[in-house]
Motif scaffolding. Structure first.
Motif, PDB file in Angstrom:
ATOM      1  N   ALA A  37       0.822  -1.208   0.000  1.00 37.53           N
ATOM      2  CA  ALA A  37       0.000   0.000   0.000  1.00 37.53           C
ATOM      3  C   ALA A  37       0.859   1.263   0.000  1.00 37.53           C
ATOM      4  CB  ALA A  37      -0.936   0.000   1.205  1.00 37.53           C
ATOM      5  N   GLY A  40       2.914   1.387  -3.186  1.00 37.01           N
ATOM      6  CA  GLY A  40       2.015   1.522  -4.329  1.00 37.01           C
ATOM      7  C   GLY A  40       1.533   2.950  -4.508  1.00 37.01           C
ATOM      8  N   ILE A  41       1.131   3.580  -3.415  1.00 32.31           N
ATOM      9  CA  ILE A  41       0.669   4.973  -3.484  1.00 32.31           C
ATOM     10  C   ILE A  41       1.809   5.893  -3.913  1.00 32.31           C
ATOM     11  CG2 ILE A  41      -0.168   6.926  -2.117  1.00 32.31           C
ATOM     12  CD1 ILE A  41      -1.733   4.869  -0.424  1.00 32.31           C
ATOM     13  N   VAL A  44       2.666   5.347  -7.683  1.00 32.39           N
ATOM     14  CA  VAL A  44       1.676   5.922  -8.600  1.00 32.39           C
ATOM     15  C   VAL A  44       1.828   7.441  -8.661  1.00 32.39           C
ATOM     16  CG1 VAL A  44      -0.782   6.319  -8.968  1.00 32.39           C
ATOM     17  CG2 VAL A  44       0.036   4.030  -8.396  1.00 32.39           C
ATOM     18  N   LEU A  45       2.009   8.077  -7.517  1.00 33.80           N
ATOM     19  CA  LEU A  45       2.128   9.540  -7.499  1.00 33.80           C
ATOM     20  C   LEU A  45       3.396   9.998  -8.219  1.00 33.80           C
ATOM     21  CD1 LEU A  45       0.991  10.348  -3.839  1.00 33.80           C
ATOM     22  CD2 LEU A  45      -0.317  10.620  -5.945  1.00 33.80           C
ATOM     23  N   SER A 113       9.469  -0.146   2.065  1.00 35.68           N
ATOM     24  CA  SER A 113       8.723   0.635   1.078  1.00 35.68           C
ATOM     25  C   SER A 113       9.617   1.587   0.296  1.00 35.68           C
ATOM     26  CB  SER A 113       7.605   1.433   1.770  1.00 35.68           C
ATOM     27  OG  SER A 113       6.677   0.564   2.391  1.00 35.68           O
ATOM     28  N   THR A 117       9.546   1.391  -3.667  1.00 28.19           N
ATOM     29  CA  THR A 117       9.139   2.559  -4.456  1.00 28.19           C
ATOM     30  C   THR A 117      10.188   2.915  -5.502  1.00 28.19           C
ATOM     31  OG1 THR A 117       7.867   3.449  -2.585  1.00 28.19           O
ATOM     32  CG2 THR A 117       8.477   4.991  -4.338  1.00 28.19           C
ATOM     33  N   ILE A 170      -1.470   0.454 -13.339  1.00 29.94           N
ATOM     34  CA  ILE A 170      -1.455   0.409 -11.874  1.00 29.94           C
ATOM     35  C   ILE A 170      -1.628  -1.028 -11.391  1.00 29.94           C
ATOM     36  CG2 ILE A 170      -2.709   1.100  -9.796  1.00 29.94           C
ATOM     37  CD1 ILE A 170      -3.346   3.747 -11.211  1.00 29.94           C
TER      38      ILE A 170
END
Length: 237
Positions: A37, A40-41, A44-45, A113, A117, A170
Motif C-alpha cells: 500500500a 504503491g501509493i 503511482v504519485l 517501502s 518505491t 497500476i
C-alpha cells in the motif's frame, strides 16, 4: 500403507496446529499489505509525474525546450533507464544506507517501502508514458488549437483519455510490488516473504510455506480481478 500416509499428512500439517501460528501468519499478511500500500501509493504519485514528463518530452511533445532537454538527459537516461537496469535484489541491498538515513531504520514495512518505491517508479513511469502515447494526437491538437494550456492538455485531455491503460498499468505495478515485497522481507522488511524464509526454509516447515504461497496467489488474483473490473468500468470507448 494408508496409516503411514495419514501419519505423514499429520506430520506435514502439524506446524499449522502450533499455538499462535495463525496470528503470526496474519501479522505477516498485514505487513505485506502495508508495504504494498505505502509503496504503491508513492509509486503511482511519483511515477505518474515522471511518466507525463517522459511522454511530454517525446517527439512533438509539449514541454518547453529547456525542460525537454533536462527530462531526456536526466530523467529518461540517468534515472529511469539506469534504475530499470538494476535487478531489484541488488537495488534493495544497495539502498540500505539510504533507507536508514531517510526513515531512521532499515527494518520493517516502512523501510522496505523505500526500495520498493525506488525499484518500481521507473517501471511504472514507462507504463504511463506508453499509455499516454496511445491517446489520439488529433484530440490533443484540437484542444491546443482551442487555446488549452500545457497543463490542461495533460489534465483535461491526455490523462482522461488514457484512463483505462493507466488503471491496467497500476494493476500490473501492484502485482509486481507483491512479488517484490516477498524479496524485501528477506532483508528485514517482514511480511510473507520473511515468514516463508523463517519457517519454510530455515525450519523446513513446508506446510507454512504452502500457506504463504496460497495467500500470495490469492492476493495477486484478487488484485488482478479488481484491476480488470475497474479497467472495464472506466473504459467508455
Amino acid at each position: 500403507m494408508s496409516q503411514s500416509v495419514i501419519l505423514a499428512a499429520d506430520d506435514f500439517f502439524a506446524p499449522l496446529k502450533a499455538t499462535g501460528i495463525w496470528k503470526v501468519i496474519g501479522d505477516a499478511l498485514v505487513e505485506t499489505l502495508q508495504m504494498v500500500a505505502i509503496s504503491g501509493i508513492a509509486t503511482v504519485l511519483i511515477g505518474t509525474v515522471f511518466g507525463v514528463l517522459l511522454w511530454a518530452s517525446s517527439r512533438g511533445g509539449i514541454l518547453p525546450k529547456w525542460l525537454d532537454v533536462f527530462v531526456k538527459v536526466v530523467l529518461s537516461w540517468v534515472i529511469v533507464n539506469i534504475l530499470r537496469s538494476i535487478p531489484y535484489a541488488i537495488l534493495m541491498l544497495t539502498l540500505i544506507p539510504f533507507t536508514r538515513i531517510l526513515v531512521g531504520t532499515s527494518l520493517g514495512p516502512m523501510a522496505a517501502s523505500v526500495s520498493l518505491t525506488i525499484g518500481t517508479v521507473p517501471f511504472f513511469a514507462r507504463l504511463v508514458e506508453s499509455a499516454l502515447r496511445e491517446v489520439d494526437r488529433g484530440k490533443l491538437d484540437a484542444a491546443s488549437v482551442m487555446g488549452s494550456s500545457r497543463f490542461q492538455l495533460v489534465s483535461k485531455v491526455a490523462l482522461p483519455e488514457a484512463r483505462p491503460a493507466m488503471v491496467a498499468a497500476i494493476t500490473t505495478t501492484v502485482v509486481t510490488l507483491v512479488g517484490y515485497s516477498a524479496m524485501a522481507g528477506l532483508i528485514g522488511g517482514g511480511g510473507l516473504g520473511r515468514l516463508a524464509y523463517n519457517y519454510g526454509y530455515q525450519r523446513f516447515e513446508l506446510s507454512i510455506m504452502l500457506v504463504v504461497l496460497v495467500i500470495m496467489v490469492v492476493l495477486v488474483q484478487l488484485i488482478q480481478f479488481l484491476g480488470d473490473r475497474l479497467t472495464r468500468v472506466v473504459d467508455h470507448r
